[in-house]
Design an enzyme around this catalytic site. Sequence first.
Site, PDB file in Angstrom:
ATOM      1  N   LYS A   5      -9.761  -3.042  -7.573  1.00  0.00           N
ATOM      2  CA  LYS A   5     -10.231  -4.094  -6.684  1.00  0.00           C
ATOM      3  C   LYS A   5     -11.722  -3.964  -6.421  1.00  0.00           C
ATOM      4  O   LYS A   5     -12.219  -2.878  -6.117  1.00  0.00           O
ATOM      5  CB  LYS A   5      -9.461  -4.025  -5.365  1.00  0.00           C
ATOM      6  CG  LYS A   5      -9.732  -5.159  -4.395  1.00  0.00           C
ATOM      7  CD  LYS A   5      -8.790  -5.009  -3.200  1.00  0.00           C
ATOM      8  CE  LYS A   5      -9.069  -6.027  -2.117  1.00  0.00           C
ATOM      9  NZ  LYS A   5      -8.162  -5.840  -0.960  1.00  0.00           N
TER      10      LYS A   5
ATOM     11  N   HIS B 266      -7.173   5.785   0.766  1.00  0.00           N
ATOM     12  CA  HIS B 266      -8.103   5.550   1.861  1.00  0.00           C
ATOM     13  C   HIS B 266      -7.355   5.490   3.192  1.00  0.00           C
ATOM     14  O   HIS B 266      -6.128   5.382   3.237  1.00  0.00           O
ATOM     15  CB  HIS B 266      -8.867   4.239   1.654  1.00  0.00           C
ATOM     16  CG  HIS B 266      -7.987   3.029   1.600  1.00  0.00           C
ATOM     17  ND1 HIS B 266      -7.209   2.709   0.501  1.00  0.00           N
ATOM     18  CD2 HIS B 266      -7.739   2.047   2.512  1.00  0.00           C
ATOM     19  CE1 HIS B 266      -6.539   1.608   0.731  1.00  0.00           C
ATOM     20  NE2 HIS B 266      -6.838   1.182   1.951  1.00  0.00           N
TER      21      HIS B 266
ATOM     22  N   ASP C 204       0.846  -1.186   0.000  1.00  0.00           N
ATOM     23  CA  ASP C 204       0.000   0.000   0.000  1.00  0.00           C
ATOM     24  C   ASP C 204       0.881   1.236   0.000  1.00  0.00           C
ATOM     25  O   ASP C 204       1.744   1.404   0.874  1.00  0.00           O
ATOM     26  CB  ASP C 204      -0.890   0.020   1.252  1.00  0.00           C
ATOM     27  CG  ASP C 204      -2.020  -0.972   1.171  1.00  0.00           C
ATOM     28  OD1 ASP C 204      -3.013  -0.667   0.490  1.00  0.00           O
ATOM     29  OD2 ASP C 204      -1.921  -2.049   1.791  1.00  0.00           O
TER      30      ASP C 204
ATOM     31  N   GLU D 284      -7.652 -12.432  -4.870  1.00  0.00           N
ATOM     32  CA  GLU D 284      -7.054 -12.369  -3.543  1.00  0.00           C
ATOM     33  C   GLU D 284      -7.871 -13.251  -2.604  1.00  0.00           C
ATOM     34  O   GLU D 284      -9.027 -13.556  -2.886  1.00  0.00           O
ATOM     35  CB  GLU D 284      -7.074 -10.938  -2.982  1.00  0.00           C
ATOM     36  CG  GLU D 284      -6.285  -9.927  -3.773  1.00  0.00           C
ATOM     37  CD  GLU D 284      -6.385  -8.530  -3.166  1.00  0.00           C
ATOM     38  OE1 GLU D 284      -7.030  -8.379  -2.089  1.00  0.00           O
ATOM     39  OE2 GLU D 284      -5.822  -7.592  -3.748  1.00  0.00           O
ATOM     40  N   ASN D 285      -7.268 -13.612  -1.488  1.00  0.00           N
ATOM     41  CA  ASN D 285      -8.051 -14.220  -0.410  1.00  0.00           C
ATOM     42  C   ASN D 285      -8.553 -13.096   0.494  1.00  0.00           C
ATOM     43  O   ASN D 285      -7.862 -12.103   0.715  1.00  0.00           O
ATOM     44  CB  ASN D 285      -7.234 -15.230   0.389  1.00  0.00           C
ATOM     45  CG  ASN D 285      -5.877 -14.708   0.844  1.00  0.00           C
ATOM     46  OD1 ASN D 285      -5.122 -14.161   0.044  1.00  0.00           O
ATOM     47  ND2 ASN D 285      -5.570 -14.880   2.114  1.00  0.00           N
ATOM     48  N   ALA D 286      -9.765 -13.238   1.009  1.00  0.00           N
ATOM     49  CA  ALA D 286     -10.369 -12.172   1.808  1.00  0.00           C
ATOM     50  C   ALA D 286      -9.864 -12.165   3.241  1.00  0.00           C
ATOM     51  O   ALA D 286      -9.752 -11.106   3.860  1.00  0.00           O
ATOM     52  CB  ALA D 286     -11.895 -12.324   1.799  1.00  0.00           C
ATOM     53  N   LEU D 287      -9.563 -13.359   3.774  1.00  0.00           N
ATOM     54  CA  LEU D 287      -9.132 -13.488   5.160  1.00  0.00           C
ATOM     55  C   LEU D 287      -7.812 -14.246   5.214  1.00  0.00           C
ATOM     56  O   LEU D 287      -7.479 -15.007   4.307  1.00  0.00           O
ATOM     57  CB  LEU D 287     -10.193 -14.242   5.979  1.00  0.00           C
ATOM     58  CG  LEU D 287     -11.596 -13.637   5.989  1.00  0.00           C
ATOM     59  CD1 LEU D 287     -12.569 -14.572   6.707  1.00  0.00           C
ATOM     60  CD2 LEU D 287     -11.601 -12.255   6.635  1.00  0.00           C
TER      61      LEU D 287
ATOM     62  N   THR E 280     -11.899 -10.515  -4.580  1.00  0.00           N
ATOM     63  CA  THR E 280     -11.521 -11.183  -3.335  1.00  0.00           C
ATOM     64  C   THR E 280     -12.341 -12.459  -3.104  1.00  0.00           C
ATOM     65  O   THR E 280     -13.102 -12.882  -3.962  1.00  0.00           O
ATOM     66  CB  THR E 280     -11.706 -10.240  -2.142  1.00  0.00           C
ATOM     67  OG1 THR E 280     -13.097  -9.870  -2.057  1.00  0.00           O
ATOM     68  CG2 THR E 280     -10.885  -8.975  -2.306  1.00  0.00           C
TER      69      THR E 280
ATOM     70  N   GLU F 269     -11.042  -0.511  -2.328  1.00  0.00           N
ATOM     71  CA  GLU F 269     -12.007  -1.185  -3.192  1.00  0.00           C
ATOM     72  C   GLU F 269     -13.006  -0.209  -3.796  1.00  0.00           C
ATOM     73  O   GLU F 269     -13.350   0.799  -3.179  1.00  0.00           O
ATOM     74  CB  GLU F 269     -12.759  -2.249  -2.379  1.00  0.00           C
ATOM     75  CG  GLU F 269     -11.840  -3.338  -1.858  1.00  0.00           C
ATOM     76  CD  GLU F 269     -12.478  -4.226  -0.801  1.00  0.00           C
ATOM     77  OE1 GLU F 269     -12.029  -5.377  -0.645  1.00  0.00           O
ATOM     78  OE2 GLU F 269     -13.413  -3.765  -0.119  1.00  0.00           O
TER      79      GLU F 269
ATOM     80  N   ASP G  56      -7.446  -4.760   9.518  1.00  0.00           N
ATOM     81  CA  ASP G  56      -6.623  -3.561   9.729  1.00  0.00           C
ATOM     82  C   ASP G  56      -5.889  -3.688  11.065  1.00  0.00           C
ATOM     83  O   ASP G  56      -6.503  -3.788  12.123  1.00  0.00           O
ATOM     84  CB  ASP G  56      -7.482  -2.303   9.738  1.00  0.00           C
ATOM     85  CG  ASP G  56      -7.935  -1.896   8.341  1.00  0.00           C
ATOM     86  OD1 ASP G  56      -7.447  -2.509   7.365  1.00  0.00           O
ATOM     87  OD2 ASP G  56      -8.753  -0.972   8.221  1.00  0.00           O
TER      88      ASP G  56
ATOM     89  N   HIS H  26     -20.199 -11.629  -0.146  1.00  0.00           N
ATOM     90  CA  HIS H  26     -20.853 -12.913  -0.418  1.00  0.00           C
ATOM     91  C   HIS H  26     -22.024 -13.210   0.511  1.00  0.00           C
ATOM     92  O   HIS H  26     -22.764 -14.164   0.267  1.00  0.00           O
ATOM     93  CB  HIS H  26     -19.819 -14.036  -0.298  1.00  0.00           C
ATOM     94  CG  HIS H  26     -19.136 -14.069   1.037  1.00  0.00           C
ATOM     95  ND1 HIS H  26     -19.660 -14.727   2.126  1.00  0.00           N
ATOM     96  CD2 HIS H  26     -17.979 -13.501   1.458  1.00  0.00           C
ATOM     97  CE1 HIS H  26     -18.857 -14.575   3.153  1.00  0.00           C
ATOM     98  NE2 HIS H  26     -17.826 -13.833   2.782  1.00  0.00           N
TER      99      HIS H  26
ATOM    100  N   ARG I 243      -1.497 -12.599   4.087  1.00  0.00           N
ATOM    101  CA  ARG I 243      -0.551 -11.529   4.000  1.00  0.00           C
ATOM    102  C   ARG I 243       0.780 -12.008   4.545  1.00  0.00           C
ATOM    103  O   ARG I 243       0.833 -12.982   5.281  1.00  0.00           O
ATOM    104  CB  ARG I 243      -1.105 -10.343   4.793  1.00  0.00           C
ATOM    105  CG  ARG I 243      -0.156  -9.223   5.088  1.00  0.00           C
ATOM    106  CD  ARG I 243      -0.818  -8.075   5.834  1.00  0.00           C
ATOM    107  NE  ARG I 243      -2.154  -7.692   5.423  1.00  0.00           N
ATOM    108  CZ  ARG I 243      -2.425  -6.786   4.491  1.00  0.00           C
ATOM    109  NH1 ARG I 243      -1.424  -6.198   3.852  1.00  0.00           N
ATOM    110  NH2 ARG I 243      -3.660  -6.486   4.214  1.00  0.00           N
TER     111      ARG I 243
END
Length: 556
Positions: free
Chosen positions: A374, A170, A130, A459-462, A421, A262, A178, A379, A489
């Site tokens: 992004k 952002h 970022d 990407e993976n969300a979690l 994601t 996003e 975060d 979901h 990450r």
Amino acid sequence: MALTLRSTTSFLSPVDPTSKLLHKPGVDDALPCCAAVPAAPHAAAPSRSLRLVRAAAPAPAAGRAPAEAAELLHAGGAVHEHGRARGGVPVYVMLPLDTVGPGGQLSRQRAVAASLMALRGAGVEGVMVDVWWGVVEREGPGRYDWEAYAELVRMVERAGLRLQAVMSFHQCGGNVGDTCNIPLPPWVLEEMSSNPDIVYTDRSGRRNPEYISLGCDTLPVLKGRTPIQVYTDYMRSFRERFRDYLGNVIAEIQVGMGPCGELRYPSYPEADGTWRFPGIGEFQCYDKYMRASLEAAAVAAGHEEWGRGGPHDAGEYKQMPEETGFFRRDGTWSTEYGQFFLEWYSGMLLEHGDRVLAAAEAVFGGTGATLSAKVAGIHWHYGTRSHAAELTAGYYNTRHRDGYAPIARMLAKRGAVLNFTCMEMKDEQQPQHASCSPEQLVRQVKAAASAAGVELAGENALERYDEAAFSQVVSTASGAGLAAFTYLRMNKTLFDGDNWREFVSFVRAMADGGTRPALPRCDTGHSDLYVGFLDAAKERKAPAAEGAATATAAAW
């Protein structure tokens, strides 16, 4: 036992000449049959048209430079897109959110340097970072501090990796995952204090400082500049500072267009317990600029009364669809008024995305860097008629309307990759009461991207480290034809024993396209095809990779 075959025609899986799994520039891991010298790791990537010409070129002539011969291996072979050969999916890894901290310092340099080398050894293509607006332009309008990012780019280059740079306009803090707090620039916060309407606002008047409201995109609300001008100036300064790296080390520019980077409204903020899963969220259209736009749209539609505010029966953040008049099975969302409001609300988001991407295209066009954007994988409540959580986020997607097709067409117009994601999620793993369906959602987005002719990345969300999640990503990548995958990450946990072994295996599976491995770079003559090099290479690399991971974990 190794087996050597002699043939005038190659009949095995096509080579991946850019594979970092099978070849790491500068690493002493030459395979038994290698003769060609690889290209320099940071030579500028060829243009798409040049790659297509090379892919269709005849067999390499005698005397051709080894590096060029390797590029032309197997006439009519793999066509390269987004830095990969067809059949393989390059894996990137997100760096920690505070890699460059609020004061502009590069954090944990020793750990980051060791991690980059470990990732390189595992076959990772590159990393994502970022590039925080709140850090770079913190000293005042037009005063940019790129020094920490410049050092990071040099570290990535030394490691033989590539970089995805996110233009992060952002705030960091207040959302899922975060782990630090990086607000918008102080001078922007001053503007917010004097004019609170420049940020998103919900029905109860709650202000959200994560991102500037798109309602004032074209108004000079930031010290005489419009938000679009501010974003453009920022990206232009980045381009000038990193001109020599764009298109080679810096492979991709992901353009932030909302909270969490996003393209969406901040409809489900976690800060202070405002929202919790699987709440429907709330519409963010109550700042004076959004209200003025809604009023004008209502007058144009011949229903002035529709412009007096958003839906009165849309409920609150934590509620379920059936608890509201708007989102229930045959609720207001399906009426003429509901359709008008949702078309306006989602249309404003699309226009915002197009404005920001048009600016990015003008700045980065011709640099060789890929543009991407992004889109959030919302979901929950996907199995209901109204898709409430998607609607409040700005995606007009219901059981009877495709809300992702317009987004994909907008991205295609600007030549941007659609980054999506929740690629690691399975329907069966979700709570039944939330009506989740991440797998169906991914399939819908894949179809929208395919119809629009836009590349899809994921990407993976979690944060996940288990084999089940990695297997799901491999399966999804194979079926969706992903251009790239970015793993969330990099941290100490990733390099811990079993987690690291699962990750390395995952990277190899992605490089194989989820099916079979590519041939080594060395097979440049259409003969002496060496079978069995993969097992030998893995046996040599496994101890080294595990050793690097152990040292890396200790550095964190």
